[in-house]
Scaffold this active site. Sequence first.
Site, short mmCIF file in Angstrom:
data_model
loop_
_atom_site.label_atom_id
_atom_site.label_comp_id
_atom_site.label_asym_id
_atom_site.label_seq_id
_atom_site.Cartn_x
_atom_site.Cartn_y
_atom_site.Cartn_z
CE LYS A 139 -3.98 -2.06 2.32
NZ LYS A 139 -4.79 -1.97 3.53
CG HIS A 142 -0.38 7.40 4.74
ND1 HIS A 142 -0.17 7.82 6.02
CD2 HIS A 142 -1.04 6.21 4.82
CE1 HIS A 142 -0.69 6.94 6.86
NE2 HIS A 142 -1.22 5.94 6.16
CG HIS A 145 2.82 4.98 6.93
ND1 HIS A 145 2.04 4.85 5.82
CD2 HIS A 145 2.30 4.16 7.87
CE1 HIS A 145 1.07 3.97 6.07
NE2 HIS A 145 1.21 3.54 7.31
#
Length: 579
Positions: A139, A142, A145
């Site tokens: 994934k 972003h 993170h």
Amino acid sequence: MACFFRRSIAAKLGRTLQQSEDAFITALSAVPVFKKQQSADFKLPIGTLRISGILPSNVDIQQQTETLANQLEQDSVVEEISAGPGVIHFKVNRKLLVQKMLELFGKDEDDKFGLNSELFNSLKRGTTLVEYSSPNIAKKFHAGHLRSTIIGNFIANLKQSLGHDVIRMNYLGDWGMQFGLLGAGFSQFGCQEKLKQNPLQHLFEVYVQVNKEAEHNEDMKQAARDFFRQLEQHEGEAVSLWQQFREITVVEYQRVYKRLGVHFDVYSGESFHQDRAQEVVQQLQNQGLLKTSKRGTGVVDLSPAGDMSSVCTVLRSDGTTLYITRDLAAAIDRKEKYHFNEMIYVTDKSQANHFSQLFQILLSAGHSWADSCQHVPFGLVRGMKTRSGEVVFLEDVLDEARSRMLHNMSRSTTTKELENPEDTAEKVGISALIVQDFKGPLQSDYSFDWERMLQAQGDTGVFLQYTHARLCSLIRRNEEAQAAIFDPSLLLEQTSVSILQHLLRYDEVLFQSVQDLQPKHLVNFLLKLSHLVASAHRELPVKGSHQDVAQARLRLFSAACSVLANGMRILGITPVDKM
Ligand code: ARG
């Protein structure tokens, strides 16, 4: 080296009030430097002594303040004691201030400055587990993170420098339906060659493609479910493909984290706690804590009244576990394995409820150590974009920070002398990212702004690096003037006194930081130090000064340089010597 002045003043208070001096250590604080104006060095708010019961609280506070100020005797260390509104001010001998502060430096122990302060005596050290970064495989990485990564790294660095044993853990999102989709989709859209060349990118592409396909293709959906079931049942082929995805991802992340100056002791993940999660559910059941909801899911009742008005789902109706179930298992497992004294989770604030439920369930299940677990929440970042658009990978942000910084640096003449300008630009660019992120309270949202954060003037990471590099260059250029001894009476100008007064606050700033785990105290301290150093550069020239004066000033600059570098390292910034 502990703070000589704090101890002396505390001892004086102890003698006068017939108490142990320890009682005054944390009540005393260094006076913040304000615009380089003359001021006292320490202050003692009388209210604090009333709260702690050292002084009676039923008398007039101003009278009490003045009486105590009069009782305290001046001596060769503390030269002035005066009463302000509810506060006593202490001014120490100027020459002694210079001498005691600067003698701590230049003995190969510069990196210990402030860390052995008596302020930290009350801290419980021991093992701290910090879990941070924790991206999800295949994934998007972003902004949240990125924040978790740098905040967690700061907390780990801070605890470590104050003597904790720190375990740095990354808890990967390496389980769940995304692997069903990925596994099922890989045979159709995947390519081993591309996977080797650009793993994160390729996994993400496959994931996006297969998601799109599954939207309208029932067969694809079924294939994904089948693949995930095979995984849950530990079937060979499925597991080995999953393993390959995970391993490649970890290797890639390690490479990128290294650029960021971040490392982990353990790469854990949700997948590790799959089986144990079922056991946890079983235990909850045995303890009578597991209830069945109307929808057939397994829940734990968290309502104070016990009327199921607030529940937390730990088991789906098909018997599979959830994110929180795996977190329960993970926490128990970590306690058994690492015997931590405290555990800190760093994620965005949207997960605050998740962690509060996690700790609550652990407590009801009899794990009293859950009280030593803490969630450090942070706000959202708006508009983290690169020139090519939305950020999908951490590496894109780092590349952009580096290239923008390189561009800015190319205008400066000193850049041409750098051996590795890319490397310098990378480090400075990253410090810009970090300072932008750490300036305010972690809970606040902020807007990502490349232009603003990369400004060389103003309160940025670039300014910190610039100040550090300039100090290093000053020290390099005047190597012959460096000496073991120096004359403190040559550093009595207000400009140098202000720097030393500011350095008196360093241990307090760290103390405050370790209490609320907010990096803003340290960031603001270092920015202020940099501003004070800028004035010192103007007003206290080394070159062209008499040798004694040059030596003394150089000593002051070296001290400032050490503290700046130490503080930057705690923040997770690698100081550069040239830029
Ligand atoms: N992987 C999760 C996410 O991206 C964060 C994990 C946080 N840690 C935990 N123990 N739940 O949202």
